[in-house]
Design an enzyme around this catalytic site. Structure first.
Site, PDB file in Angstrom:
ATOM      1  CB  THR A 136      -4.070   3.367   9.276  1.00  0.00           C
ATOM      2  OG1 THR A 136      -3.255   2.438   8.580  1.00  0.00           O
ATOM      3  CG2 THR A 136      -3.205   4.520   9.748  1.00  0.00           C
ATOM      4  CB  ILE A 161      -1.209  -0.700   9.793  1.00  0.00           C
ATOM      5  CG1 ILE A 161       0.169  -0.816  10.450  1.00  0.00           C
ATOM      6  CG2 ILE A 161      -2.305  -0.602  10.868  1.00  0.00           C
ATOM      7  CD1 ILE A 161       0.490   0.333  11.433  1.00  0.00           C
ATOM      8  CG  ASP A 162      -7.052  -3.505   6.653  1.00  0.00           C
ATOM      9  OD1 ASP A 162      -7.279  -2.466   5.999  1.00  0.00           O
ATOM     10  OD2 ASP A 162      -7.932  -4.353   6.904  1.00  0.00           O
ATOM     11  CG  ASP A 174      -3.289  -2.692   4.457  1.00  0.00           C
ATOM     12  OD1 ASP A 174      -2.518  -1.927   5.072  1.00  0.00           O
ATOM     13  OD2 ASP A 174      -4.474  -2.420   4.203  1.00  0.00           O
ATOM     14  CG  ASP A 194      -7.949  -2.325   1.605  1.00  0.00           C
ATOM     15  OD1 ASP A 194      -7.264  -1.876   2.523  1.00  0.00           O
ATOM     16  OD2 ASP A 194      -8.358  -1.627   0.643  1.00  0.00           O
ATOM     17  CD  GLU A 197      -2.825   1.319   2.329  1.00  0.00           C
ATOM     18  OE1 GLU A 197      -2.772   0.496   3.257  1.00  0.00           O
ATOM     19  OE2 GLU A 197      -3.706   2.182   2.217  1.00  0.00           O
TER      20      GLU A 197
END
Ligand code: IPD
Ligand code: CA
Ligand code: CA
Length: 272
Positions: A103, A100-101, A98, A226, A73
């Site tokens: 955030t 950190i999905d 990702d 995602d 990402e």
């Protein structure tokens, strides 16, 4: 296991280790002041921890799998051209990440976010890992190898009627028009299902469909990072993931609808 399955099993073990290590790195920043930056707007945020997690993961993969491509990402999201080229996955093995999905949850100290790693071979999902470092919840799947939560097999919910279904969705960070459409969809879906949740981490929503906590999840305008891991985890747990037309979801599709088999048609028809 044949040769390819053995290789992909090893990839899954390595991806799990990388996710846990990146998770430890992220935990070190919780409850500390963060450098928060807006990307496209005030709802689309990134911190230095997203970037550090991503760079850590990229380094591990480049070291151990130098012939695999990576789509992530914070590196690829802002580029006009990416290895993914919006709909056309490069051949060979590739990692879709990702770092950190969720955030916004992370920034607000809400313990509901995850590292999401999906691995494809020639455009087909073969491994998926979703790891929440706060709860140590680990969801994983390998194509035709089943889906697991912390090592135990999982399956989708058993509800057969939409009226018994607990659903989730989420707002798109970059599209205010779609979000007004979503408000209308939520009104309809809440009226026909048991209820609707908005949890703020699409990868975990998919894993909650896979493990039967949620019966279904829908979302417009998500990106491959995602959903890549979560899609395989839902499929391997016996669920279905389609686009708005009810066809098998492609990583370039706009609308994603995931659920158990029984409610899927009713879910689709109320949504459209
Ligand atoms: C977001 C989360 C959220 C979804 C948003 C995504 P991020 O990802 O998955 O649940 O509703 O559309 O952008 O930005 O936290 O990686
Ligand atoms: Ca995300
Ligand atoms: Ca993210």
């Amino acid at each position: 296991m044949n040769e390819q399955e053995v290789y992909e099993h090893q990839i899954l073990l390595d991806a799990t280790r990388y996710a846990k290590e990146a998770g430890a790195l992220i935990l070190g920043f919780m409850k500390k002041p963060l450098q928060i930056q807006e990307k496209k707007n005030k709802s689309d945020l990134v911190t230095e921890v997203d970037v550090l997690s991503e760079l850590y993961l990229r380094d591990q993969i480049n070291r151990d799998y130098p012939d695999h491509w990576i789509l992530s990402e914070e590196t690829d999201g802002a580029k006009e051209e990416s290895p993914y080229a919006w709909g056309k996955l490069a051949p060979g093995y590739g990692w879709i990440i990702d770092p950190i999905d969720g955030t916004t949850n992370f920034i607000h100290g809400i313990s509901h976010f995850a590292i999401s790693i999906g691995i494809v071979k020639d455009g087909i999902l073969v491994c998926g890992i979703v790891y929440n470092p706060v709860t140590a919840d680990l969801y994983s799947a390998r194509k035709q190898g089943g889906a697991f939560f912390n090592g135990s097999p999982i399956q989708v919910a058993q509800e057969q009627e939409l009226s018994e279904a607990l659903l989730a969705t989420g707002f798109q960070a970059n599209d205010w028009h779609s979000n007004s459409v979503l408000v209308e969809q939520i009104r309809r879906m809440a009226g026909t299902s048991r209820n609707v949740r908005i949890n703020g981490a699409a990868s975990l929503d998919l894993c909650w469909v896979a493990s039967g906590k949620l019966t279904g999840f829908w979302h417009d305008g998500l990106y491959p990072w995602d959903v890549a891991a979560g899609i395989l985890i839902v499929q391997e747990a016996g669920g279905v993931v389609t686009n708005g037309a009810g066809l098998a979801f492609d990583l370039s599709d706009q609308r994603l609808i995931a659920s158990n088999l029984w409610i899927h048609n009713a879910f689709l028809s109320v949504l459209e």
